[in-house]
Structure formats: structure tokens, C-alpha cells
Design an enzyme around this catalytic site. Structure first.
Site, mmCIF file in Angstrom:
data_model
loop_
_atom_site.group_PDB
_atom_site.id
_atom_site.type_symbol
_atom_site.label_atom_id
_atom_site.label_comp_id
_atom_site.label_asym_id
_atom_site.label_seq_id
_atom_site.Cartn_x
_atom_site.Cartn_y
_atom_site.Cartn_z
ATOM 1 N N ASP A 131 0.812 -0.945 0.011
ATOM 2 C CA ASP A 131 -0.126 -0.078 0.088
ATOM 3 C C ASP A 131 0.691 1.193 -0.431
ATOM 4 O OD1 ASP A 131 -1.934 1.723 0.120
ATOM 5 O OD2 ASP A 131 -3.036 0.192 1.555
ATOM 6 N N GLU A 157 2.844 4.952 -3.978
ATOM 7 C CA GLU A 157 3.404 6.019 -4.750
ATOM 8 C C GLU A 157 4.714 6.411 -4.680
ATOM 9 O OE1 GLU A 157 -0.647 5.412 -4.514
ATOM 10 O OE2 GLU A 157 0.764 6.507 -2.847
ATOM 11 N N ASP A 184 -8.128 4.201 -3.531
ATOM 12 C CA ASP A 184 -8.600 4.816 -2.668
ATOM 13 C C ASP A 184 -10.177 4.804 -3.672
ATOM 14 O OD1 ASP A 184 -7.168 3.120 -0.857
ATOM 15 O OD2 ASP A 184 -7.227 5.108 -0.201
#
Length: 687
Positions: free
Chosen positions: A399, A402, A469
């Protein structure tokens, strides 16, 4: 000079600004160097610099080319490099610049296919305005703000990764080249003009595909670096790109079925009970996921004993049920983590150029592991091996990949590989690399890791990208169809979404039940079928000593939304199992031939212009056309069936000629799916 001599090496010739050394064609002038060399079948790499040419390997693998396919010829101010079916023509000029004084040296490139048809070219010199095809603006530290300008072509474009938009054609749009939650920037596009183009530069920047010009911009680079391939079909382009940047591994069997997750299972017992209930009901289940905050502190990389007392027993029981456990790993390290002091001392964390040295605040102040640092990757895997892999856990959910800085001002951050503006987009590729190489070194060959972001080359590290998300809305569902298609074109064939969306869904809301059904139906025909999301209302979690923990969401299992919804979802779970052999073949095509699993209609029908329209349908492999219902309350929909095939509706068995729109019934329990030319006949009547 003869062509044969030019391919092996020459000495400088005053009559030409070009040189050829070891198969590389170079031009110099005005302080700039341009280097062109073969890089795979029917492909070339172009690097341009105001200094020396650098041999960076951000995404491209070492060049493999057939020397018999290479021909280079120089005739004064014109040089030609032909590699198989791609030809590059470089035209040099030296003119007096009456405004600036002195001579103006120039070199412009054009790319042609084997039939001499122009594929793309740098902007031509139009006389008085003197547009520069390559522009450099010097920055402190030896980098440049660079721009490559290409003449616009009559074309459709696809690729570039995950962006939350709904057009299948990138032409006429502009895109930020940067990584964000719900945005995975992969700078590769495929064109109906017959080429693929990789902007081989991990810097933050912008890509603009205008009606009058295409421009690729970098906020900070040491050179302009791009790769071009010629391909007669989208499949040819995809094949060449996979050869150049790496093939995805073969998806293991556990990736072909159903994955269950929610935000979040708060304890070992809660998670195990979900798997047990699947087995009691006879429902297929391949993977169950332990989401974030199963740890004491962010960056501890281990289970919290109170809530997860016996990981080995948990893994063993799941495996007896035929289920694998995936665990979430975040790259943040909280300032109060047991690992922070050592990682900070050893410079294993992303550094801060200005302001306070905190990069994220969710769950407390933290900094990010510097995945571009080999020592940091080794440290992270060592902790995950000790606290997860030793129990037999071989699936990881990466997760925040980025990485999601609290403020995404990339020039504020400094990586081992360079300044943020210069290399930030590389981060998710290296995070996937951390776990791929760690698992392979420990003997796991069929590596797949769920990751929220990607860059060029991520596919070779087993990256299964999900779209972030996203909100729980029908519009969001519609956008994920486009995202999955573009990501596949960008060379990353493994894609999934949060079925039902991540934000805003209430488990007790009938309107959400409808959305879950429609999303679940679409997910049945995606590369990986995975349920996830934050379901409302959230439920607090408290430790034995009274201190709070991250909350958990409402139930998110297929039996959580009422009996009527359960009957539909369970049927599609079993349908996914019926698709296992077909899905395995699609994964084989991705692994061996670089083909996307989730495909735009244009991939199989490139000559049909309707396949580039604003269509909310896609192909699951070559033989299934999937048309999800993406409008609340709809019980029928129009579907375009591409020309050149006959299509069998799986629900009714009706057969239609291609090249037309058909309107079909789509009650809540039915997703319109069509089989191509009689394939997969055993699925007729299953929807």
C-alpha cells in the site's frame, strides 16, 4: 562511406555531423548530443543531452537486437538507421541565426515503418518561428527542465497507466506524469499510427497529446530519453514493449480465483472466521487479506501480539482450507517505530530538503522507506522475512506505494537515486522489486504482490496494480473499466479494483447493494477478482489496556448485504471458478507474449473506429466482450459488437453479427457478456 562500414565504426568526418560507433548513430551540434541505437526488434532508443549520454536503466532491459536487421547509412546531412521494420531518418542543418548571431545547429528525427509510412516525427522546422524539437532549461545541480515536441498525427492513443477519467482515447488530453493515490503514471502509449512510445524518464512532468502537437515534459532530467517501436497491430506493439521492459511472471493458481478483504480484519480470529464461513457455505476462496494496522506501530513490520497471537497457526489453518494469507505492508516508518532509529541513522529513509522531517501524518508522524536504496530494500525485506515470510506468508500488499507524501511537492524530497523531481516516479517500481527479489531469493518463484502504484517495468516484478482508494459510486465503477484497459496497454497486465469502491458504501444501504452487485459482476471478468473497501458504519477497536486502535469497517463479505444479494454474488463466485481455465490461458499470454488480460476493443479490432469511442465495455482476453451495467437502476443496456466477428450472448444464447449496436436485457442478476465466434460455449446460460 558504405552502409556496412557505418554499422561497425568510423572516424569523424568533417563532411558530416554524424558518427557511427558500435551500432550507435550520433549527432553533435550546438552543445547537444543525440544518440540513436537499436533496442530490441523493430525498435530504437533515442537519448539527447547537453552533456554526456548516460546509460540509465530505469525501465529498459539491456538491448537485444539482431545485427543482421541493422543498417546505418550517412549521406552528408542525412543519416538513416534501419532496425528491422523501423527506420529512423535524422536530418541535420547548420544555418546562420541572424537574431542570436552565429550558427544554429539542428537535428530532427522522423520514424517510418517498413513500407515507408511516417509513424511520428519531431516538430519540423517551419522557417521563421524556428520551433525546437528538444528544449533544455538548466537547473541547479546539473539537471534540466526538458521538453520533447512531436508533430501531431492523425491517431488514437491508449496507455499511460491509471488515471481517473473515462475516455478510451488519450488524444486531445493532457496528463500529469506523477504518482498519486488512484493515479499510476506509466509513460508508455500505443498509437493507431503503428508505433509504441516510452518516455524513459522517471521524473515528474507532463504529457500532452494535442491536436497540433504532442509534448513530453520533465521537471528535472539529465537527458531526454525515449524508446520507439513499430508494430502493425496493438498486439505487436505490446509484444515488443514486454520484450524491452520485461515480461510479467506467470500468475500462480491463487490469482485466478477470488480474494476477500475489507478495511480491516482487526484480529486473527475475525479473519479466520471469514475463511471458515466460506468453507461452510461451499464458496470458493483463494486469498484472504490482513489489512493495515495489524502492527503495533507503523514501520514495525510485524503482527501485534494481542490481536494476532499465533501467526503460524493462522497460516497453517488457512492453508489446510486451501486459502493463502496476504499481509499489508506500508512503506512508512513512524517516528516511534522500533525500526526508526536504525533506519534514520543508516540513511534508509527518504530525506527532506526543506521543512520539518516528517513526510506523512496518517497514524502518526512518519517517513518513507527509500526503496530506491538497495540497502533499504534489503533491510525492509529482512524485517518482512523475519516477521511474515518465516510463517509461510508469500503474498504482500504494498500500500501507499506512490509514495503518498502528506504534501506531494516532489522537489521537497530526496531519494538515494536522486532528487524528487528527477526520480520520484520510479519509487513504486522499486518497492515491488524489494519483495519480488526477496521472495525469489527465498525460493518463491511465482511472485505476485498487490501494489497501489506502478511505473514502467513494474510488471516484471510481479506487480498486481489496483486503482487506489476510489469512491463507492457508479461513476467510479465506470472509470475503473477505462483504467484497467489503459494500464494493460501500458504494459502492466495484472489489474484489480476494490469491488464496491473504497469510500462511502454502507453495508445496510439497498442502493449500495445494487452497486456491489454490478461491481462484483464486472470484477468476475477482471484479471484478479478482489472484494475490498471501508464499509460504514465503522466499528471502534480497543486494546485490553483501553487504548484505541485503528477502527474496522462494517462486514464486507458476500453474505453481508442480505439474502437476495448473496444469491447473486455466490453465483458469480462459482462463475469465476468456471472461468479458471480461460483465465489461466490469458495469464499465460500475458507472461509469454506481453498481451493485456483486460483489453480495449481496439486491441482485437484495430481497424474498427467504433472501438475507440466512449465505450463502457471491454474484452476479457480475446474471446469475451464484457459490458457491465454502470448506471444505477438500469435493467437493460446498449452494447456495440465489433465488426469482423459473430457474438453469442451468454445469458440468452442469442447470436449477433458484429458491426452493430444491440440492446440487451440486464436485470440485476445479469451482466451482458458475449462470446466471440462460438468460443466458450460451456458458459452459455451461466449468466
Amino acid at each position: 562511406m558504405t552502409a556496412d562500414a557505418m554499422t561497425t565504426g568510423t572516424t569523424p568526418d568533417a563532411a558530416t555531423p554524424f558518427r557511427v560507433v558500435d551500432g550507435r548513430l550520433s549527432w553533435t551540434g550546438g552543445g547537444e548530443t543525440v544518440a540513436i541505437e537499436p533496442w530490441g526488434p523493430d525498435s530504437v532508443r533515442v537519448r539527447c543531452s547537453m552533456g554526456r549520454i548516460e546509460d540509465t536503466d530505469w525501465a529498459l532491459l539491456p538491448a537485444t537486437s539482431d545485427p543482421d536487421a541493422l543498417r546505418i547509412a550517412v549521406d552528408g546531412d542525412v543519416a538513416t538507421l534501419r532496425n528491422g521494420r523501423l527506420t529512423v531518418v535524422a536530418r541535420a542543418s547548420s544555418d546562420r541565426d541572424w537574431q542570436a548571431g552565429g550558427l544554429r545547429h539542428d537535428c530532427r528525427l522522423a520514424f517510418y515503418d517498413a513500407d515507408g509510412r511516417l509513424l511520428l516525427q519531431e516538430v519540423p522546422d517551419d522557417g521563421a518561428t524556428k520551433p525546437r524539437p528538444r528544449r533544455y532549461r538548466a537547473l541547479p545541480g546539473g539537471t534540466y527542465r526538458t521538453t520533447l515536441s512531436l508533430a501531431a498525427a492523425d491517431e488514437h492513443l491508449a496507455g499511460l497507466g491509471v488515471y481517473q477519467q473515462r475516455t478510451p482515447d488519450l488524444k486531445g488530453s493532457t496528463f500529469e506524469l506523477a504518482q498519486r493515490n488512484c493515479q499510476a503514471s506509466v509513460p508508455f502509449v500505443s498509437s493507431t499510427a503503428g508505433y509504441g512510445f516510452l518516455w524513459h524518464d522517471p521524473s515528474v512532468g507532463r504529457a500532452t497529446f494535442g491536436a497540433n502537437r504532442t509534448e513530453w515534459e520533465s521537471n528535472g532530467s539529465r537527458q531526454i530519453d525515449y524508446w520507439v517501436t513499430a508494430g502493425g497491430t496493438p498486439a505487436d506493439v505490446a509484444r515488443h514493449y514486454a520484450d524491452a521492459t520485461g515480461h510479467v511472471p506467470m500468475m500462480p493458481e491463487l490469482g485466478l480465483g477470488y480474494w476477500q478483504c475489507k478495511m480491516r480484519y482487526s484480529s486473527q480470529e475475525e479473519l479466520l472466521e471469514v475463511a471458515r464461513e466460506h468453507r461452510r457455505r461451499g464458496l470458493p476462496l483463494d486469498v484472504v487479506v490482513a489489512d493495515f494496522f495489524h502492527w503495533p506501530h507503523m514501520g514495525d513490520y510485524r503482527f501485534e501480539d494481542e490481536f494476532w497471537p499465533d501467526p503460524q497457526a493462522m497460516v497453517d489453518e488457512l492453508r489446510e482450507m486451501g486459502v493463502e494469507l496476504m499481509v499489508s505492508v506500508w512503506p512508512q516508518v513512524a517516528l516511534d517505530s522500533e525500526n526508526f532509529a536504525e533506519m534514520d541513522r543508516r540513511n534508509l529513509l527518504v530525506a527532506t530538503n526543506r521543512g520539518i522531517d516528517v513526510q506523512m501524518w496518517f497514524g502518526g508522524p512518519s517517513r518513507f522507506v527509500d526503496a530506491t536504496n538497495p540497502e533499504a530494500r534489503a533491510f525492509l525485506w529482512d524485517r518482512c522475512r523475519e516477521n511474515y515470510a518465516r510463517y509461510g506468508i508469500r503474498l504482500f500488499w504494498l500500500d501507499e506505494a506512490e509514495p503518498e507524501f502528506g504534501k506531494q511537492e516532489w522537489d521537497a524530497w530526496r531519494f538515494h537515486a536522486g532528487q524528487g523531481d528527477e526520480v520520484a516516479n520510479l519509487y513504486p517500481q522499486h518497492l515491488s522489486r524489494t519483495f519480488f527479489e526477496g521472495l525469489q531469493a527465498d525460493g518463491v518463484q511465482d511472485v505476485v504482490n498487490l501494489v497501489r502504484c506502478a511505473w514502467a517495468g513494474s510488471q516484471r516484478y510481479g506487480a498486481l496494480v489496483w486503482s487506489g482508494d476510489i469512491p463507492s459510486t457508479f461513476e467510479s465503477l465506470r472509470r475503473q473499466l477505462t483504467a484497467g484497459v489503459h494500464l494493460g496497454v501500458a504494459g502492466i497486465p495484472w489489474f484489480t479494483t476494490d469491488i464496491g469502491g473504497f469510500w462511502g458504501g454502507r453495508a445496510d444501504d439497498p442502493a449500495f447493494h445494487e452497486l456491489v452487485v454490478r461491481w462484483f459482476q464486472a470484477g468476475t471478468f477482471m484479471p484478479v477478482m478482489r472484494m475490498h473497501g471501508t464499509r460504514l458504519p465503522e466499528v471502534p477497536v480497543v486494546a485490553a489496556d483501553g487504548t484505541p486502535r485503528q477502527s474496522t469497517g462494517a462486514p464486507n463479505e458476500v453474505w453481508s448485504f442480505g439474502e437476495a444479494t448473496y444469491r447473486i454474488l455466490s453465483r458469480y463466485l462459482h462463475l469465476r471458478e468456471a472461468l479458471r481455465d480461460y483465465t489461466r490461458e490469458l495469464m499465460r499470454q500475458a507472461h509469454t507474449d506481453g498481451q493485456p488480460v483486460m483489453r480495449g476493443l481496439f486491441h482485437e479490432f484495430p481497424g474498427d473506429d467504433r472501438c475507440w469511442g466512449d465505450l463502457d465495455e471491454y474484452l476479457y482476453g480475446p474471446d469475451l466482450l464484457v459490458a457491465p451495467v454502470v448506471v444505477a437502476g438500469a435493467t437493460s443496456r446498449s452494447v456495440y459488437l465489433p465488426a469482423g466477428a459473430r457474438w453469442t450472448e451468454l445469458h440468452s444464447g442469442a447470436v449477433h453479427d458484429g458491426g452493430q449496436d444491440v440492446t440487451v436485457d440486464a436485470p440485476l442478476d445479469v451482466i451482458p457478456v458475449f462470446a466471440r465466434d462460438g468460443h466458450l460455449a460451456h458458459l452459455v446460460g451461466r449468466l
